[in-house]
Enzyme design. Sequence first.
Site, PDB file in Angstrom:
ATOM      1  N   GLY A 251       0.830  -1.203   0.000  1.00 43.61           N
ATOM      2  CA  GLY A 251       0.000   0.000   0.000  1.00 43.61           C
ATOM      3  C   GLY A 251       0.863   1.250   0.000  1.00 43.61           C
TER       4      GLY A 251
ATOM      5  N   HIS B 102       2.994   4.901  -4.742  1.00 44.78           N
ATOM      6  CA  HIS B 102       3.620   6.112  -5.267  1.00 44.78           C
ATOM      7  C   HIS B 102       4.025   5.842  -6.713  1.00 44.78           C
ATOM      8  CE1 HIS B 102       7.292   3.871  -4.583  1.00 44.78           C
ATOM      9  NE2 HIS B 102       7.014   3.758  -3.283  1.00 44.78           N
TER      10      HIS B 102
ATOM     11  N   HIS C  41       5.465   2.480  -7.725  1.00 42.59           N
ATOM     12  CA  HIS C  41       4.481   1.406  -7.941  1.00 42.59           C
ATOM     13  C   HIS C  41       3.771   1.599  -9.286  1.00 42.59           C
ATOM     14  CE1 HIS C  41       4.557   1.536  -3.369  1.00 42.59           C
ATOM     15  NE2 HIS C  41       4.860   0.283  -3.619  1.00 42.59           N
TER      16      HIS C  41
ATOM     17  N   GLU D 291      13.759  -2.574  -8.274  1.00 39.05           N
ATOM     18  CA  GLU D 291      15.183  -2.792  -7.986  1.00 39.05           C
ATOM     19  C   GLU D 291      15.638  -2.020  -6.753  1.00 39.05           C
ATOM     20  OE1 GLU D 291      17.456  -1.953 -11.508  1.00 39.05           O
ATOM     21  OE2 GLU D 291      16.687  -3.721 -12.547  1.00 39.05           O
ATOM     22  N   LYS D 292      14.819  -1.090  -6.259  1.00 38.20           N
ATOM     23  CA  LYS D 292      15.234  -0.385  -5.044  1.00 38.20           C
ATOM     24  C   LYS D 292      15.455  -1.380  -3.910  1.00 38.20           C
ATOM     25  CE  LYS D 292      12.772   1.869  -2.002  1.00 38.20           C
ATOM     26  NZ  LYS D 292      13.343   1.451  -0.699  1.00 38.20           N
TER      27      LYS D 292
ATOM     28  N   VAL E 160      12.554   4.197  -9.428  1.00 35.75           N
ATOM     29  CA  VAL E 160      12.050   5.516  -9.841  1.00 35.75           C
ATOM     30  C   VAL E 160      12.488   6.523  -8.777  1.00 35.75           C
ATOM     31  CG1 VAL E 160       9.994   6.893 -10.357  1.00 35.75           C
ATOM     32  CG2 VAL E 160      10.077   4.467 -10.991  1.00 35.75           C
TER      33      VAL E 160
ATOM     34  N   SER F 256       9.889   5.893  -2.157  1.00 39.49           N
ATOM     35  CA  SER F 256       9.616   4.891  -1.125  1.00 39.49           C
ATOM     36  C   SER F 256       8.403   5.343  -0.334  1.00 39.49           C
ATOM     37  CB  SER F 256      10.818   4.771  -0.181  1.00 39.49           C
ATOM     38  OG  SER F 256      10.458   4.103   1.008  1.00 39.49           O
ATOM     39  N   SER F 257       7.586   4.395   0.083  1.00 38.54           N
ATOM     40  CA  SER F 257       6.438   4.746   0.925  1.00 38.54           C
ATOM     41  C   SER F 257       6.921   5.389   2.215  1.00 38.54           C
ATOM     42  CB  SER F 257       5.617   3.499   1.246  1.00 38.54           C
ATOM     43  OG  SER F 257       5.199   2.880   0.044  1.00 38.54           O
ATOM     44  N   ARG F 258       8.125   5.039   2.647  1.00 36.42           N
ATOM     45  CA  ARG F 258       8.653   5.570   3.911  1.00 36.42           C
ATOM     46  C   ARG F 258       9.121   7.028   3.775  1.00 36.42           C
ATOM     47  NH1 ARG F 258      10.196  -0.119   4.548  1.00 36.42           N
ATOM     48  NH2 ARG F 258       9.189  -0.865   6.453  1.00 36.42           N
TER      49      ARG F 258
END
Length: 302
Positions: free
Chosen positions: A29, A32, A35, A147-148, A175, A184-186
């Site tokens: 979830g 961003h 995704h 790949e992150k 990205v 990153s979601s973080r």
Amino acid sequence: MTALVMDRTGLREARSALAGRVAVVMTMGALHEGHAELVRVARRRADAVVVTVFLNPLQFAPGEDLDRYPKTLDADLEICRREGVDLVFAPTPDVVYPAGEPDVRVSAGPLGDVLEGTHRPGHFDGVLTVVAKLLHLTRPDIALFGEKDAQQLALIRHMVDSLDFPVEVIGVPTVREADGLAMSSRNTYLTDDDRVVALALHRALEAGAAQAAGGAPAVLAAALGVLDGEPGLGVDYLALVDDATWADVGESTTAARLLVAARVGTTRLIDNVSLALIPSARQEPTSAPPTSAPPTSAPSVG
Ligand code: PAF
């Protein structure tokens, strides 16, 4: 039209209705642009795209950010609609783990114990267990991962090969924001000041990659120079590994990966870049603990 299902029966029925080649993009979830890019690549390579949205408790250790992880299902669905996703599977933990947290899990093996695994014990067993379950539940032809999370991607490939999952795993390049910060979601945890500090990760990787012609010591020294110049970073590791085997780079290394993990305020970030080493310039050492972190030597896979 994007269908949303939240239970196994709904998923079984909706999945059966999908024709042709099916792709899955697994997420926790807080979607961003990274995704969205996974979905775009999936759409080019498959006839139908399934996105899973599941915050997997199994991959979080006590004290990590499970409770504060952003939950944005409505916005996630909006992105999925915009990107032409066919089916979203957004189960709750009791749907994925009906008997509670499973005591039978996928073991990530030696590669699961180094780098990220050193700092997050058990994390990759939790990741591989849920990925295995979601592959069984969604039955895709292809599965796409960013790949992150390079170590995660390597481990998923290794699991799929080792356990004969009938799926093709596709890695999609990271990205980045315009200033280089990996999506990153973080990143939503970062304050304005943290965000400035966080840019040192990308700067360090770029500085290291620019020294590829000088061999491993030059790459690590350049990256370390940037990290050491940013006192706001708590560096967990900086490592250079063979991109194919995840062992330290050596004589036969043609492609390498430079990886970094660091804490910025209360947020832990990871990033990496691939780079080509010049054969005549390859030398030891190939991993550098920049601060108090222990040396990281990754075992060979694949
Ligand atoms: O990369 C992630 O978001 C997660 O680790 C994954 C692959 C969705 C498994 O929970």
